[in-house]
Design an enzyme around this catalytic site. Structure first.
Site, PDB file in Angstrom:
ATOM      1  N   LYS A  76       0.832  -1.216   0.000  1.00 51.45           N
ATOM      2  CA  LYS A  76       0.000   0.000   0.000  1.00 51.45           C
ATOM      3  C   LYS A  76       0.863   1.261   0.000  1.00 51.45           C
ATOM      4  O   LYS A  76       0.603   2.201  -0.760  1.00 51.45           O
ATOM      5  CB  LYS A  76      -0.951  -0.019   1.207  1.00 51.45           C
ATOM      6  CG  LYS A  76      -1.937  -1.180   1.193  1.00 51.45           C
ATOM      7  CD  LYS A  76      -2.964  -1.080   2.308  1.00 51.45           C
ATOM      8  CE  LYS A  76      -2.353  -1.296   3.680  1.00 51.45           C
ATOM      9  NZ  LYS A  76      -1.792  -2.643   3.856  1.00 51.45           N
ATOM     10  N   THR A  77       1.887   1.288   0.849  1.00 51.73           N
ATOM     11  CA  THR A  77       2.774   2.453   0.882  1.00 51.73           C
ATOM     12  C   THR A  77       3.525   2.600  -0.445  1.00 51.73           C
ATOM     13  O   THR A  77       3.684   3.713  -0.971  1.00 51.73           O
ATOM     14  CB  THR A  77       3.775   2.338   2.040  1.00 51.73           C
ATOM     15  OG1 THR A  77       3.058   2.218   3.274  1.00 51.73           O
ATOM     16  CG2 THR A  77       4.681   3.555   2.107  1.00 51.73           C
ATOM     17  N   ASP A 121      -1.630   6.757   6.268  1.00 49.58           N
ATOM     18  CA  ASP A 121      -1.613   5.333   6.626  1.00 49.58           C
ATOM     19  C   ASP A 121      -2.502   5.089   7.841  1.00 49.58           C
ATOM     20  O   ASP A 121      -2.673   5.957   8.687  1.00 49.58           O
ATOM     21  CB  ASP A 121      -0.174   4.906   6.930  1.00 49.58           C
ATOM     22  CG  ASP A 121       0.004   3.401   6.876  1.00 49.58           C
ATOM     23  OD1 ASP A 121      -0.899   2.703   6.379  1.00 49.58           O
ATOM     24  OD2 ASP A 121       1.060   2.920   7.314  1.00 49.58           O
ATOM     25  N   THR A 170      -5.854  -1.320   7.099  1.00 46.86           N
ATOM     26  CA  THR A 170      -5.895  -2.778   7.233  1.00 46.86           C
ATOM     27  C   THR A 170      -7.278  -3.228   7.671  1.00 46.86           C
ATOM     28  O   THR A 170      -7.544  -4.435   7.710  1.00 46.86           O
ATOM     29  CB  THR A 170      -4.859  -3.255   8.267  1.00 46.86           C
ATOM     30  OG1 THR A 170      -5.082  -2.558   9.516  1.00 46.86           O
ATOM     31  CG2 THR A 170      -3.442  -2.964   7.788  1.00 46.86           C
ATOM     32  N   ARG A 229       6.570  -8.346   1.944  1.00 47.67           N
ATOM     33  CA  ARG A 229       7.443  -7.883   3.031  1.00 47.67           C
ATOM     34  C   ARG A 229       8.075  -9.062   3.754  1.00 47.67           C
ATOM     35  O   ARG A 229       9.270  -9.045   4.070  1.00 47.67           O
ATOM     36  CB  ARG A 229       6.648  -7.027   4.009  1.00 47.67           C
ATOM     37  CG  ARG A 229       7.462  -6.588   5.234  1.00 47.67           C
ATOM     38  CD  ARG A 229       6.665  -5.669   6.122  1.00 47.67           C
ATOM     39  NE  ARG A 229       6.417  -4.399   5.464  1.00 47.67           N
ATOM     40  CZ  ARG A 229       5.384  -3.598   5.734  1.00 47.67           C
ATOM     41  NH1 ARG A 229       4.491  -3.955   6.636  1.00 47.67           N
ATOM     42  NH2 ARG A 229       5.251  -2.458   5.090  1.00 47.67           N
TER      43      ARG A 229
END
Length: 356
Positions: A76-77, A121, A170, A229
Site C-alpha cells: 500500500k505504501t 496510513d 488494514t 514484506r
C-alpha cells in the site's frame, strides 16, 4: 490501552510478522519499485489504477482520492509513492494515529502544494474531529478553522489547493461510510501467489546482489504467507545463512536449512503459530476450547493469539473459530504429524457420555 499497538509490536518482533520494523523500512526504501510497470502482482489493481492516473494526466487534473485496503506488507505504501511518481507530484506521508486533533490535520492540509499527494496510513485510526474535517477537505478542498473558544468562536474558511489523498487501511470495515464514499477509487490488495512472490524474491535478490536459484526462491516464497514484506525479510535471513554456512548461493536446501534455524516451517508457521496448534491438539484434543484458555496454555496474551496467530491459521485452514470455541481442522493434525482422536476425526468435537 490500544491493543492495535500491542499486536503491531508483537507482529513486528516475528520473522513472519507483516508489520515493518526499522530494518524493514530501510531495506524497503531501496527495494521499492518506482512505477507501475515495475510493481509485481495485484494485476487488477495495477490495471485500474493505471487508467485512473492516465486519465487524470490527460485532463491535466489531480488524480481522484484513492483508498487502498488490505493486510500489512502487501504494497500500500509503495503504491502511494508510485501514484505520486506517476503524477509527477511530491508526496507527504503521515498516519491516522498521529492525527489526534482537527488542528493537526488543518496544519498538514494548509501546507500542501497544488497536486501534492497526501498519504494517510492507518486512516481508520484517525480521531473523529479530524475525520469530519477531512470530509470537507476531500470534497470541496476547503476547511473551516475555528478561532477562539466558546460563544465568541469564529469559523474561518480556508481554501486548499487541489490535492490527492491516498488512504491506507488494514480494516476497511472500520471506516465510516461518509469517508469511504469520498474516495474516487477504492482497491483491495490481495495476498500474493507463490509464483508472484518468486518474482519479488528474484528482483530483490538482484538488487541486494544475492545469487539465488529458482528452487531457492520457490522455497522462500512458499513460506512467505503470501506477503512480499515477509518474503524480503526471509530472503535477507537466508542470505546471512548462505554467507556464513555455505558459499553464498541460495539453493532449496540452503533456504530450507536456514529457515529451520529461524523456526519457520514449510507452510510459513513460526514458533507462536505451532505453539497455538500444539496446545490445541495435545492439551485439548483439537477443541473446542475458549480463546482465553488457549492463550493461557500458550503463555501469551489473549489479544496476541487472536490478532497475531489466528488470522493466518484460519486462512491456512488449520484452525476454525466456532461459537463453542477454537477447533483444529484435520489439516492441523496432518501438519504436525499427529493422529486425531476418534471424536476429532468424526468432527463432533467431543466424546459421548461414556467415552466410546
Amino acid at each position: 490501552m490500544n491493543w492495535d499497538d500491542t499486536t503491531d509490536d508483537t507482529a513486528a518482533e516475528r520473522l513472519v510478522g507483516a508489520s515493518a520494523d526499522r530494518e524493514d523500512q530501510a531495506v524497503e526504501a531501496a527495494l521499492r519499485p518506482k512505477d507501475l510497470d515495475e510493481f509485481i502482482g495485484q494485476e487488477k489493481v495495477r490495471e485500474q489504477l493505471d487508467l485512473v492516473l492516465r486519465a487524470a494526466r490527460a485532463r491535466g487534473a489531480t488524480a481522484d482520492h484513492v483508498l487502498l485496503s488490505g493486510a500489512p506488507g502487501l504494497g500500500k505504501t509503495t503504491l502511494s509513492m508510485i501514484i505520486a511518481a506517476e503524477m509527477g507530484a511530491p508526496i507527504r506521508i503521515t498516519s491516522g494515529p498521529a492525527i489526534q486533533h482537527a488542528g493537526d490535520l488543518a496544519a498538514i492540509l494548509s501546507s500542501l502544494q497544488e497536486g501534492e499527494v497526501l498519504f494517510l496510513d492507518e486512516i481508520h485510526r484517525m480521531s473523529r474531529p479530524a475525520e469530519e474535517m477531512l470530509y470537507m477537505a476531500m470534497e470541496d478542498f476547503r476547511v473551516d478553522v475555528i478561532v477562539g473558544k466558546g460563544p465568541g468562536a469564529t469559523a474561518i474558511p480556508l481554501e486548499l489547493p487541489p490535492f490527492t489523498l491516498v488512504g491506507a487501511t488494514t480494516r476497511a470495515g472500520l471506516l465510516p461510510p461518509p469517508l469511504r464514499d469520498r474516495f474516487g477509487f477504492t482497491a483491495h490488495m490481495e495476498f500474493y501467489e507463490p509464483a508472484e512472490l518468486e518474482r519479488v524474491i528474484h528482483r530483490s535478490a538482484n538488487l541486494l546482489d544475492v545469487e539465488i536459484g529458482s528452487d531457492g526462491a520457490a522455497e522462500i516464497a512458499g513460506r512467505s504467507r503470501g506477503t512480499p514484506r515477509i518474503a524480503n525479510r526471509l530472503l535477507r535471513r537466508v542470505r546471512d545463512y548462505a554467507q556464513v554456512k555455505a558459499d553464498g548461493i541460495i539453493t532449496r536446501d540452503i533456504a530450507a536449512a536456514a529457515l529451520k534455524v529461524y523456526e519457520v516451517d514449510a507452510r510459513g508457521l513460526d514458533r507462536l503459530d505451532r505453539g497455538v496448534l500444539e496446545a490445541l491438539l495435545k492439551l485439548f484434543a483439537g477443541g473446542p476450547v475458549g480463546l482465553s484458555t488457549l492463550a493461557v496454555a500458550v503463555g501469551e496474551e489473549r489479544e496476541t493469539v487472536e490478532e497475531v496467530a489466528e488470522p493466518f491459521l484460519v486462512r491456512e485452514g488449520l484452525l476454525a473459530r466456532t461459537p463453542r470455541g477454537r477447533v483444529a481442522t484435520p489439516a492441523a493434525w496432518a501438519h504436525l504429524g499427529l493422529t486425531p482422536p476418534r471424536s476429532a476425526a468424526t468432527g463432533n468435537g467431543q466424546q459421548d457420555l461414556f467415552g466410546t
